[in-house]
Design a protein around this motif. Structure first.
Motif, mmCIF file in Angstrom:
data_model
loop_
_atom_site.group_PDB
_atom_site.id
_atom_site.type_symbol
_atom_site.label_atom_id
_atom_site.label_comp_id
_atom_site.label_asym_id
_atom_site.label_seq_id
_atom_site.Cartn_x
_atom_site.Cartn_y
_atom_site.Cartn_z
ATOM 1 N N GLY A 173 -3.563 -25.674 14.071
ATOM 2 C CA GLY A 173 -2.548 -25.080 14.927
ATOM 3 C C GLY A 173 -3.087 -24.585 16.256
ATOM 4 N N ARG A 174 -4.291 -25.011 16.607
ATOM 5 C CA ARG A 174 -4.900 -24.576 17.865
ATOM 6 C C ARG A 174 -5.942 -25.572 18.317
ATOM 7 N NH1 ARG A 174 -6.599 -18.966 16.787
ATOM 8 N NH2 ARG A 174 -4.629 -18.992 15.747
ATOM 9 N N LEU A 175 -6.410 -25.400 19.528
ATOM 10 C CA LEU A 175 -7.388 -26.327 20.101
ATOM 11 C C LEU A 175 -8.829 -25.938 19.808
ATOM 12 C CD1 LEU A 175 -5.746 -26.959 23.567
ATOM 13 C CD2 LEU A 175 -5.842 -28.493 21.608
ATOM 14 N N GLU A 176 -9.062 -24.706 19.427
ATOM 15 C CA GLU A 176 -10.410 -24.232 19.150
ATOM 16 C C GLU A 176 -10.460 -23.686 17.745
ATOM 17 O OE1 GLU A 176 -11.450 -21.441 22.185
ATOM 18 O OE2 GLU A 176 -11.197 -22.908 23.769
ATOM 19 N N GLY A 177 -11.634 -23.683 17.187
ATOM 20 C CA GLY A 177 -11.807 -23.153 15.854
ATOM 21 C C GLY A 177 -12.890 -23.915 15.118
ATOM 22 N N PRO A 178 -12.857 -23.850 13.822
ATOM 23 C CA PRO A 178 -13.875 -24.542 13.036
ATOM 24 C C PRO A 178 -13.841 -26.045 13.284
ATOM 25 C CG PRO A 178 -12.352 -23.339 11.615
ATOM 26 C CD PRO A 178 -11.872 -23.192 13.011
ATOM 27 N N ASP A 179 -14.932 -26.693 12.950
ATOM 28 C CA ASP A 179 -15.023 -28.144 13.094
ATOM 29 C C ASP A 179 -13.856 -28.804 12.379
ATOM 30 O OD1 ASP A 179 -16.201 -30.791 11.624
ATOM 31 O OD2 ASP A 179 -16.940 -30.579 13.674
ATOM 32 N N VAL A 180 -13.113 -29.643 13.091
ATOM 33 C CA VAL A 180 -11.904 -30.252 12.536
ATOM 34 C C VAL A 180 -12.236 -31.236 11.415
ATOM 35 C CG1 VAL A 180 -11.695 -32.126 14.210
ATOM 36 C CG2 VAL A 180 -9.654 -31.229 13.102
ATOM 37 N N LEU A 181 -13.352 -31.931 11.527
ATOM 38 C CA LEU A 181 -13.725 -32.889 10.483
ATOM 39 C C LEU A 181 -14.137 -32.166 9.205
ATOM 40 C CD1 LEU A 181 -15.687 -35.375 12.733
ATOM 41 C CD2 LEU A 181 -13.319 -35.574 11.932
ATOM 42 N N ALA A 182 -14.895 -31.093 9.351
ATOM 43 C CA ALA A 182 -15.260 -30.285 8.189
ATOM 44 C C ALA A 182 -14.010 -29.656 7.573
ATOM 45 C CB ALA A 182 -16.268 -29.211 8.576
ATOM 46 N N SER A 183 -13.077 -29.234 8.423
ATOM 47 C CA SER A 183 -11.824 -28.651 7.918
ATOM 48 C C SER A 183 -11.040 -29.665 7.104
ATOM 49 C CB SER A 183 -10.969 -28.142 9.081
ATOM 50 O OG SER A 183 -11.633 -27.115 9.777
ATOM 51 N N ALA A 184 -10.953 -30.901 7.614
ATOM 52 C CA ALA A 184 -10.239 -31.953 6.883
ATOM 53 C C ALA A 184 -10.918 -32.220 5.547
ATOM 54 C CB ALA A 184 -10.177 -33.230 7.714
ATOM 55 N N ALA A 185 -12.246 -32.246 5.544
ATOM 56 C CA ALA A 185 -12.975 -32.486 4.291
ATOM 57 C C ALA A 185 -12.727 -31.355 3.306
ATOM 58 C CB ALA A 185 -14.467 -32.656 4.571
ATOM 59 N N LEU A 186 -12.746 -30.116 3.784
ATOM 60 C CA LEU A 186 -12.526 -28.969 2.900
ATOM 61 C C LEU A 186 -11.086 -28.897 2.395
ATOM 62 C CD1 LEU A 186 -14.578 -26.234 4.767
ATOM 63 C CD2 LEU A 186 -15.081 -27.218 2.524
ATOM 64 N N LEU A 187 -10.137 -29.203 3.257
ATOM 65 C CA LEU A 187 -8.731 -29.181 2.836
ATOM 66 C C LEU A 187 -8.438 -30.290 1.834
ATOM 67 C CD1 LEU A 187 -6.908 -28.488 6.203
ATOM 68 C CD2 LEU A 187 -6.893 -27.026 4.177
ATOM 69 N N GLY A 188 -9.135 -31.399 1.976
ATOM 70 C CA GLY A 188 -8.905 -32.536 1.094
ATOM 71 C C GLY A 188 -7.838 -33.462 1.643
ATOM 72 N N ARG A 189 -7.794 -34.639 1.067
ATOM 73 C CA ARG A 189 -6.873 -35.677 1.527
ATOM 74 C C ARG A 189 -5.423 -35.218 1.473
ATOM 75 N NH1 ARG A 189 -7.534 -41.283 1.581
ATOM 76 N NH2 ARG A 189 -9.426 -41.012 0.355
ATOM 77 N N GLU A 190 -4.993 -34.715 0.337
ATOM 78 C CA GLU A 190 -3.577 -34.386 0.148
ATOM 79 C C GLU A 190 -3.098 -33.329 1.136
ATOM 80 O OE1 GLU A 190 -0.726 -32.506 -3.293
ATOM 81 O OE2 GLU A 190 -2.376 -33.794 -3.921
ATOM 82 N N ARG A 191 -3.840 -32.226 1.260
ATOM 83 C CA ARG A 191 -3.398 -31.149 2.159
ATOM 84 C C ARG A 191 -3.490 -31.563 3.623
ATOM 85 N NH1 ARG A 191 -5.764 -25.543 0.639
ATOM 86 N NH2 ARG A 191 -4.163 -24.883 2.100
ATOM 87 N N THR A 192 -4.505 -32.344 3.973
ATOM 88 C CA THR A 192 -4.624 -32.834 5.347
ATOM 89 C C THR A 192 -3.432 -33.712 5.692
ATOM 90 O OG1 THR A 192 -7.039 -32.708 5.330
ATOM 91 C CG2 THR A 192 -6.029 -34.213 6.928
ATOM 92 N N LEU A 193 -3.115 -34.659 4.821
ATOM 93 C CA LEU A 193 -1.987 -35.554 5.081
ATOM 94 C C LEU A 193 -0.668 -34.783 5.111
ATOM 95 C CD1 LEU A 193 -3.021 -38.681 2.996
ATOM 96 C CD2 LEU A 193 -3.286 -38.290 5.459
ATOM 97 N N GLU A 194 -0.530 -33.762 4.263
ATOM 98 C CA GLU A 194 0.676 -32.933 4.293
ATOM 99 C C GLU A 194 0.841 -32.260 5.649
ATOM 100 O OE1 GLU A 194 0.310 -30.148 1.072
ATOM 101 O OE2 GLU A 194 0.812 -31.652 -0.445
ATOM 102 N N ARG A 195 -0.253 -31.765 6.208
ATOM 103 C CA ARG A 195 -0.165 -31.079 7.501
ATOM 104 C C ARG A 195 0.148 -32.055 8.634
ATOM 105 N NH1 ARG A 195 -4.327 -25.979 7.320
ATOM 106 N NH2 ARG A 195 -3.623 -25.226 5.297
ATOM 107 N N VAL A 196 -0.412 -33.250 8.576
ATOM 108 C CA VAL A 196 -0.071 -34.261 9.575
ATOM 109 C C VAL A 196 1.399 -34.648 9.424
ATOM 110 C CG1 VAL A 196 -0.554 -36.604 10.399
ATOM 111 C CG2 VAL A 196 -2.450 -35.077 9.793
ATOM 112 N N ASP A 197 1.865 -34.772 8.182
ATOM 113 C CA ASP A 197 3.281 -35.087 7.945
ATOM 114 C C ASP A 197 4.193 -33.975 8.463
ATOM 115 O OD1 ASP A 197 2.613 -37.518 6.794
ATOM 116 O OD2 ASP A 197 2.759 -36.765 4.737
ATOM 117 N N THR A 198 3.768 -32.729 8.336
ATOM 118 C CA THR A 198 4.538 -31.609 8.876
ATOM 119 C C THR A 198 4.649 -31.725 10.396
ATOM 120 O OG1 THR A 198 3.924 -30.142 7.069
ATOM 121 C CG2 THR A 198 4.629 -29.088 9.117
ATOM 122 N N LEU A 199 3.568 -32.086 11.030
ATOM 123 C CA LEU A 199 3.590 -32.291 12.482
ATOM 124 C C LEU A 199 4.537 -33.432 12.842
ATOM 125 C CD1 LEU A 199 2.588 -31.685 15.312
ATOM 126 C CD2 LEU A 199 0.546 -33.049 14.800
#
Length: 105
Positions: A56-82
């Motif tokens: 939800g922002r341009l700065e913060g933790p590494d986005v790739l590490a965040s995607a890995a930590l969130l996992g496939r399902e939650r990452t795709l859910e957030r992209v689908d929300t967008l």
């Protein structure tokens, strides 16, 4: 964050196809790791759109590490929300926490 939405989601007509391309690329990730997600991204701008979708922002933790930590399902859910936010009509309320573009101008 309003600046993230304004910088990367407006104009809406331009953002929607880029987010769809990002979503399709993420569908193709084999092993869901930071490296796997990085290798699938269709360009540097896609990582910024992914950051907006996940954080939800341009700065913060590494986005790739965040995607890995969130996992496939939650990452795709957030992209689908967008995507739902980008596809919505003025009569349809956006997802919680996202600011309608009309309020950013």
């Amino acid at each position: 964050e309003a600046d993230a939405v304004q910088a990367h989601l407006l104009p809406l007509e331009a953002a929607e196809p880029r987010v769809r391309e990002l979503r399709a690329a993420l569908d193709e990730v084999g092993e869901w790791t930071a490296e796997g997600v990085r290798d699938a991204l269709p360009g540097e701008a896609a990582s910024e759109l992914l950051r907006v979708a996940l954080l939800g922002r341009l700065e913060g933790p590494d986005v790739l590490a965040s995607a890995a930590l969130l996992g496939r399902e939650r990452t795709l859910e957030r992209v689908d929300t967008l995507l739902r936010f980008l596809d919505r009509t003025p009569e349809t309320p956006g997802p919680a926490g996202l600011i309608p573009p009309s309020q950013l101008r």
